[in-house]
Design a protein around this motif. Structure first.
Motif, PDB file in Angstrom:
ATOM      1  N   ARG A  26     -26.448 -18.725 -62.007  1.00 27.40           N
ATOM      2  CA  ARG A  26     -26.722 -17.381 -61.495  1.00 27.40           C
ATOM      3  C   ARG A  26     -27.804 -16.691 -62.322  1.00 27.40           C
ATOM      4  O   ARG A  26     -28.682 -16.017 -61.792  1.00 27.40           O
ATOM      5  N   MET A  27     -27.743 -16.903 -63.638  1.00 26.77           N
ATOM      6  CA  MET A  27     -28.678 -16.232 -64.540  1.00 26.77           C
ATOM      7  C   MET A  27     -29.948 -17.054 -64.840  1.00 26.77           C
ATOM      8  O   MET A  27     -30.876 -16.549 -65.462  1.00 26.77           O
ATOM      9  N   GLY A  28     -29.965 -18.309 -64.421  1.00 25.19           N
ATOM     10  CA  GLY A  28     -31.120 -19.158 -64.705  1.00 25.19           C
ATOM     11  C   GLY A  28     -31.224 -19.588 -66.155  1.00 25.19           C
ATOM     12  O   GLY A  28     -32.314 -19.728 -66.695  1.00 25.19           O
ATOM     13  N   TRP A  29     -30.073 -19.822 -66.797  1.00 25.70           N
ATOM     14  CA  TRP A  29     -30.050 -20.287 -68.191  1.00 25.70           C
ATOM     15  C   TRP A  29     -30.198 -21.807 -68.218  1.00 25.70           C
ATOM     16  O   TRP A  29     -29.600 -22.513 -67.419  1.00 25.70           O
ATOM     17  N   PHE A  30     -30.960 -22.288 -69.185  1.00 25.70           N
ATOM     18  CA  PHE A  30     -31.107 -23.732 -69.354  1.00 25.70           C
ATOM     19  C   PHE A  30     -29.811 -24.341 -69.873  1.00 25.70           C
ATOM     20  O   PHE A  30     -29.102 -23.736 -70.682  1.00 25.70           O
ATOM     21  N   HIS A  31     -29.515 -25.559 -69.396  1.00 20.08           N
ATOM     22  CA  HIS A  31     -28.341 -26.308 -69.842  1.00 20.08           C
ATOM     23  C   HIS A  31     -28.609 -27.804 -69.623  1.00 20.08           C
ATOM     24  O   HIS A  31     -29.495 -28.171 -68.850  1.00 20.08           O
ATOM     25  N   PRO A  32     -27.879 -28.669 -70.320  1.00 16.41           N
ATOM     26  CA  PRO A  32     -28.137 -30.108 -70.216  1.00 16.41           C
ATOM     27  C   PRO A  32     -27.387 -30.774 -69.065  1.00 16.41           C
ATOM     28  O   PRO A  32     -26.272 -30.389 -68.717  1.00 16.41           O
ATOM     29  N   THR A  33     -28.047 -31.783 -68.487  1.00 16.77           N
ATOM     30  CA  THR A  33     -27.439 -32.635 -67.472  1.00 16.77           C
ATOM     31  C   THR A  33     -27.746 -34.086 -67.827  1.00 16.77           C
ATOM     32  O   THR A  33     -28.583 -34.363 -68.689  1.00 16.77           O
ATOM     33  N   VAL A  34     -27.072 -34.994 -67.143  1.00 20.05           N
ATOM     34  CA  VAL A  34     -27.357 -36.422 -67.302  1.00 20.05           C
ATOM     35  C   VAL A  34     -27.730 -37.014 -65.947  1.00 20.05           C
ATOM     36  O   VAL A  34     -27.198 -36.611 -64.917  1.00 20.05           O
ATOM     37  N   ALA A  71     -19.484 -28.468 -72.175  1.00 13.54           N
ATOM     38  CA  ALA A  71     -19.694 -27.776 -73.454  1.00 13.54           C
ATOM     39  C   ALA A  71     -19.136 -28.605 -74.607  1.00 13.54           C
ATOM     40  O   ALA A  71     -18.002 -29.085 -74.554  1.00 13.54           O
ATOM     41  N   GLY A  72     -19.947 -28.835 -75.623  1.00  9.88           N
ATOM     42  CA  GLY A  72     -19.536 -29.592 -76.797  1.00  9.88           C
ATOM     43  C   GLY A  72     -19.474 -31.094 -76.590  1.00  9.88           C
ATOM     44  O   GLY A  72     -19.180 -31.833 -77.526  1.00  9.88           O
ATOM     45  N   GLU A  73     -19.764 -31.572 -75.407  1.00  9.43           N
ATOM     46  CA  GLU A  73     -19.681 -32.999 -75.097  1.00  9.43           C
ATOM     47  C   GLU A  73     -20.973 -33.702 -75.509  1.00  9.43           C
ATOM     48  O   GLU A  73     -22.076 -33.165 -75.311  1.00  9.43           O
ATOM     49  N   LEU A  74     -20.852 -34.885 -76.067  1.00  9.51           N
ATOM     50  CA  LEU A  74     -22.028 -35.685 -76.394  1.00  9.51           C
ATOM     51  C   LEU A  74     -22.696 -36.131 -75.098  1.00  9.51           C
ATOM     52  O   LEU A  74     -22.013 -36.479 -74.127  1.00  9.51           O
ATOM     53  N   ILE A  75     -24.005 -36.135 -75.082  1.00  3.82           N
ATOM     54  CA  ILE A  75     -24.778 -36.491 -73.887  1.00  3.82           C
ATOM     55  C   ILE A  75     -24.358 -37.862 -73.350  1.00  3.82           C
ATOM     56  O   ILE A  75     -24.093 -38.022 -72.155  1.00  3.82           O
ATOM     57  N   GLU A  76     -24.278 -38.857 -74.234  1.00  5.71           N
ATOM     58  CA  GLU A  76     -23.960 -40.219 -73.806  1.00  5.71           C
ATOM     59  C   GLU A  76     -22.548 -40.308 -73.238  1.00  5.71           C
ATOM     60  O   GLU A  76     -22.304 -41.043 -72.283  1.00  5.71           O
ATOM     61  N   ILE A  77     -21.616 -39.581 -73.825  1.00  4.04           N
ATOM     62  CA  ILE A  77     -20.231 -39.580 -73.327  1.00  4.04           C
ATOM     63  C   ILE A  77     -20.187 -38.937 -71.949  1.00  4.04           C
ATOM     64  O   ILE A  77     -19.469 -39.391 -71.052  1.00  4.04           O
ATOM     65  N   SER A  78     -20.975 -37.908 -71.758  1.00  2.00           N
ATOM     66  CA  SER A  78     -21.079 -37.272 -70.447  1.00  2.00           C
ATOM     67  C   SER A  78     -21.596 -38.265 -69.411  1.00  2.00           C
ATOM     68  O   SER A  78     -21.104 -38.318 -68.282  1.00  2.00           O
ATOM     69  N   ALA A  79     -22.597 -39.052 -69.780  1.00  3.04           N
ATOM     70  CA  ALA A  79     -23.138 -40.057 -68.857  1.00  3.04           C
ATOM     71  C   ALA A  79     -22.063 -41.057 -68.457  1.00  3.04           C
ATOM     72  O   ALA A  79     -21.911 -41.376 -67.271  1.00  3.04           O
ATOM     73  N   LEU A  80     -21.303 -41.549 -69.428  1.00  2.59           N
ATOM     74  CA  LEU A  80     -20.225 -42.500 -69.126  1.00  2.59           C
ATOM     75  C   LEU A  80     -19.189 -41.867 -68.202  1.00  2.59           C
ATOM     76  O   LEU A  80     -18.721 -42.500 -67.244  1.00  2.59           O
ATOM     77  N   ARG A  81     -18.832 -40.613 -68.484  1.00  2.00           N
ATOM     78  CA  ARG A  81     -17.828 -39.904 -67.678  1.00  2.00           C
ATOM     79  C   ARG A  81     -18.311 -39.713 -66.240  1.00  2.00           C
ATOM     80  O   ARG A  81     -17.579 -39.968 -65.283  1.00  2.00           O
ATOM     81  N   GLU A  82     -19.552 -39.287 -66.088  1.00  7.08           N
ATOM     82  CA  GLU A  82     -20.091 -39.057 -64.749  1.00  7.08           C
ATOM     83  C   GLU A  82     -20.161 -40.346 -63.936  1.00  7.08           C
ATOM     84  O   GLU A  82     -19.878 -40.350 -62.742  1.00  7.08           O
ATOM     85  N   VAL A  83     -20.535 -41.456 -64.572  1.00  8.04           N
ATOM     86  CA  VAL A  83     -20.573 -42.744 -63.875  1.00  8.04           C
ATOM     87  C   VAL A  83     -19.170 -43.105 -63.375  1.00  8.04           C
ATOM     88  O   VAL A  83     -18.991 -43.499 -62.218  1.00  8.04           O
ATOM     89  N   GLN A  84     -18.172 -42.924 -64.231  1.00  9.44           N
ATOM     90  CA  GLN A  84     -16.783 -43.209 -63.846  1.00  9.44           C
ATOM     91  C   GLN A  84     -16.346 -42.305 -62.687  1.00  9.44           C
ATOM     92  O   GLN A  84     -15.754 -42.765 -61.717  1.00  9.44           O
ATOM     93  N   GLU A  85     -16.639 -41.021 -62.790  1.00 11.26           N
ATOM     94  CA  GLU A  85     -16.207 -40.068 -61.767  1.00 11.26           C
ATOM     95  C   GLU A  85     -16.895 -40.291 -60.422  1.00 11.26           C
ATOM     96  O   GLU A  85     -16.252 -40.278 -59.379  1.00 11.26           O
ATOM     97  N   GLU A  86     -18.213 -40.475 -60.439  1.00 16.57           N
ATOM     98  CA  GLU A  86     -18.969 -40.490 -59.188  1.00 16.57           C
ATOM     99  C   GLU A  86     -18.996 -41.825 -58.467  1.00 16.57           C
ATOM    100  O   GLU A  86     -19.050 -41.851 -57.234  1.00 16.57           O
ATOM    101  N   ILE A  87     -18.965 -42.949 -59.220  1.00 19.84           N
ATOM    102  CA  ILE A  87     -19.006 -44.244 -58.532  1.00 19.84           C
ATOM    103  C   ILE A  87     -17.895 -45.192 -58.987  1.00 19.84           C
ATOM    104  O   ILE A  87     -17.898 -46.362 -58.600  1.00 19.84           O
TER     105      ILE A  87
END
Length: 186
Positions: A26-34, A71-87
């Motif tokens: 909503r505010m246009g704040w930068f944040h990380p994605t994988v 929030a507070g999640e390591l980038i690489e761990i987020s990538a692993l989690r997203e792969v598990q969740e989405e596919i």
């Protein structure tokens, strides 16, 4: 799904605060994605059709797997989690090859501004395509297409309305990385 994300400055540095994803958008704040792009040894790339109920780019084809870093999640761990969740695929950190971080700003509406840093990886798909299990709420469909076809559709045919409109340099970097790793593996 709303979640807590870390807020970054325009250079990608932490501002030391976390907000709900909806507030960041909503505010246009930068944040990380994988972003994780899967490829096969026989020169194919896995693409994902975004869910029909997504707020942004519904039903357009996009990166194999993408998601917000918690929030507070390591980038690489987020990538692993997203792969598990989405596919429905479990991979290891060693399977990921980081190809870059891409700054992206997309203003969808007055109250939805995506300001993100895409931490982008490629990863070999080592399981049969039919063993993937798409997350019904996020993913409409999955497809494996030849990298040459993907490249042609993006740059030669310039197909509008099929793919999420990432910057041309982003797509060029993805294709170059995929072609480079496939040449090395032959």
């Amino acid at each position: 799904m709303d979640e807590l994300v870390d807020i970054l400055d325009a250079q990608g540095n932490s501002k030391g605060i976390s907000l709900m994803k909806s507030e960041a958008h909503r505010m246009g704040w930068f944040h990380p994605t994988v972003h994780v792009w899967f490829y096969t040894k026989n020169n194919q790339v896995l693409i994902q059709q975004r869910g029909k109920d997504k707020n942004t780019f519904p039903l357009l084809w996009d990166v194999s797997v993408a998601g917000h870093v918690g929030a507070g999640e390591l980038i690489e761990i987020s990538a692993l989690r997203e792969v598990q969740e989405e596919i429905g695929l479990e991979i290891r950190l060693i399977d990921l090859y980081k190809i870059g971080v891409f700054k992206s700003i997309q203003k969808h509406s007055k109250n939805l501004i995506d300001c993100e840093f895409h931490h982008t990886y490629i990863c070999e798909l080592k399981v049969p395509f039919n063993s993937l299990k798409k997350q019904e709420t996020e993913v409409e469909s999955l497809a494996l297409i030849p990298i040459n076809q993907f490249k042609k559709e993006l740059f030669e045919l310039n197909i509008q309305g099929k793919y999420v409109p990432h910057k041309k340099t982003y797509y060029q970097t993805i294709i170059t990385a995929l072609e480079k790793v496939l040449i090395k593996s032959q």
